[in-house]
Design a protein around this motif. Structure first.
Motif, PDB file in Angstrom:
ATOM      1  N   ASN A  44      -4.265  -4.284  -5.160  1.00 60.45           N
ATOM      2  CA  ASN A  44      -2.812  -4.474  -5.097  1.00 60.45           C
ATOM      3  C   ASN A  44      -2.389  -5.917  -5.339  1.00 60.45           C
ATOM      4  O   ASN A  44      -1.298  -6.312  -4.960  1.00 60.45           O
ATOM      5  CB  ASN A  44      -2.301  -4.013  -3.729  1.00 60.45           C
ATOM      6  N   GLY A  45      -3.238  -6.722  -5.964  1.00 58.41           N
ATOM      7  CA  GLY A  45      -2.860  -8.113  -6.192  1.00 58.41           C
ATOM      8  C   GLY A  45      -3.687  -8.785  -7.266  1.00 58.41           C
ATOM      9  O   GLY A  45      -4.751  -8.303  -7.662  1.00 58.41           O
ATOM     10  N   TRP A  46      -3.179  -9.901  -7.716  1.00 55.23           N
ATOM     11  CA  TRP A  46      -3.858 -10.676  -8.752  1.00 55.23           C
ATOM     12  C   TRP A  46      -4.908 -11.584  -8.121  1.00 55.23           C
ATOM     13  O   TRP A  46      -4.926 -11.795  -6.924  1.00 55.23           O
ATOM     14  CB  TRP A  46      -2.854 -11.488  -9.564  1.00 55.23           C
ATOM     15  N   GLU A 130       2.775  -3.697 -11.633  1.00 61.47           N
ATOM     16  CA  GLU A 130       2.163  -2.899 -10.556  1.00 61.47           C
ATOM     17  C   GLU A 130       1.845  -3.752  -9.329  1.00 61.47           C
ATOM     18  O   GLU A 130       1.843  -3.252  -8.218  1.00 61.47           O
ATOM     19  CB  GLU A 130       0.884  -2.226 -11.052  1.00 61.47           C
ATOM     20  N   VAL A 131       1.564  -5.045  -9.521  1.00 55.44           N
ATOM     21  CA  VAL A 131       1.234  -5.920  -8.378  1.00 55.44           C
ATOM     22  C   VAL A 131       2.393  -6.850  -8.008  1.00 55.44           C
ATOM     23  O   VAL A 131       2.325  -7.541  -7.007  1.00 55.44           O
ATOM     24  CB  VAL A 131      -0.051  -6.741  -8.627  1.00 55.44           C
ATOM     25  N   ASP A 132       3.440  -6.878  -8.817  1.00 59.08           N
ATOM     26  CA  ASP A 132       4.618  -7.717  -8.539  1.00 59.08           C
ATOM     27  C   ASP A 132       5.870  -6.902  -8.851  1.00 59.08           C
ATOM     28  O   ASP A 132       6.330  -6.856  -9.986  1.00 59.08           O
ATOM     29  CB  ASP A 132       4.590  -8.988  -9.374  1.00 59.08           C
TER      30      ASP A 132
END
Length: 162
Positions: A44-46, A130-132
């Motif tokens: 769920n994140g970069w 999708e992550v932001d």
């Protein structure tokens, strides 16, 4: 605050705070000898990497820590400059000198930078979204389209560490 189309613009901290946060991040990276401050992308994140480019005017090595996602063997980031108006220096440097290197959790890598275009850009932008969830609203702050920068592996193996 509205973006002019009736949609609410997401809140961002002041520019000075964003710059300070990235400066502190770079300081932690340096103080930790490169063991602190880099991480792989999560579900769920970069992730973060350290990109070293050649200065377009100086010819000197310039490094910056960036958020990134993976796309097969490629890495990609957004040339957003903290959502400021100007293009980030690292992106201007890559446009002038596409060959660069990255430091990642898994070690160094030689890369060649380029802007994603057409369907590839749309696909990678959607992946970042999708992550932001505020991506489109934040990008609307900029007077020009935010480049999606692809860092492709290049032949030659890992760069020599200086």
């Amino acid at each position: 605050m509205s973006d002019g189309h009736g949609e609410k613009t997401p809140w961002l901290p002041p520019r000075w705070f964003i710059r300070l946060a990235w400066s502190v991040h770079r300081g932690l990276y340096r103080a930790g000898g490169g063991r602190i401050g880099l991480w792989r992308p999560r579900t769920n994140g970069w992730g973060t990497l350290r990109l070293t480019t050649t200065g377009r005017r100086s010819g000197q090595q310039r490094s910056v820590i960036l958020g990134y996602l993976e796309d097969g063997p490629n890495l990609f980031s957004l040339a957003m400059n903290g959502w400021g108006e100007a293009e980030p220096a690292w992106w201007l440097n890559l446009q002038a000198h596409p060959d660069a290197s990255v430091e990642m959790v898994g070690g160094p890598r030689l890369v060649r930078g380029r802007a994603a275009t057409d369907e590839e850009r749309v696909r990678l932008w959607a992946r970042w979204r999708e992550v932001d969830t505020n991506l489109d609203g934040n990008a609307a702050r900029r007077p020009s389209e935010t480049a999606v920068v692809v860092l492709e592996p290049r032949p030659g193996g890992a760069p020599t560490v200086q």
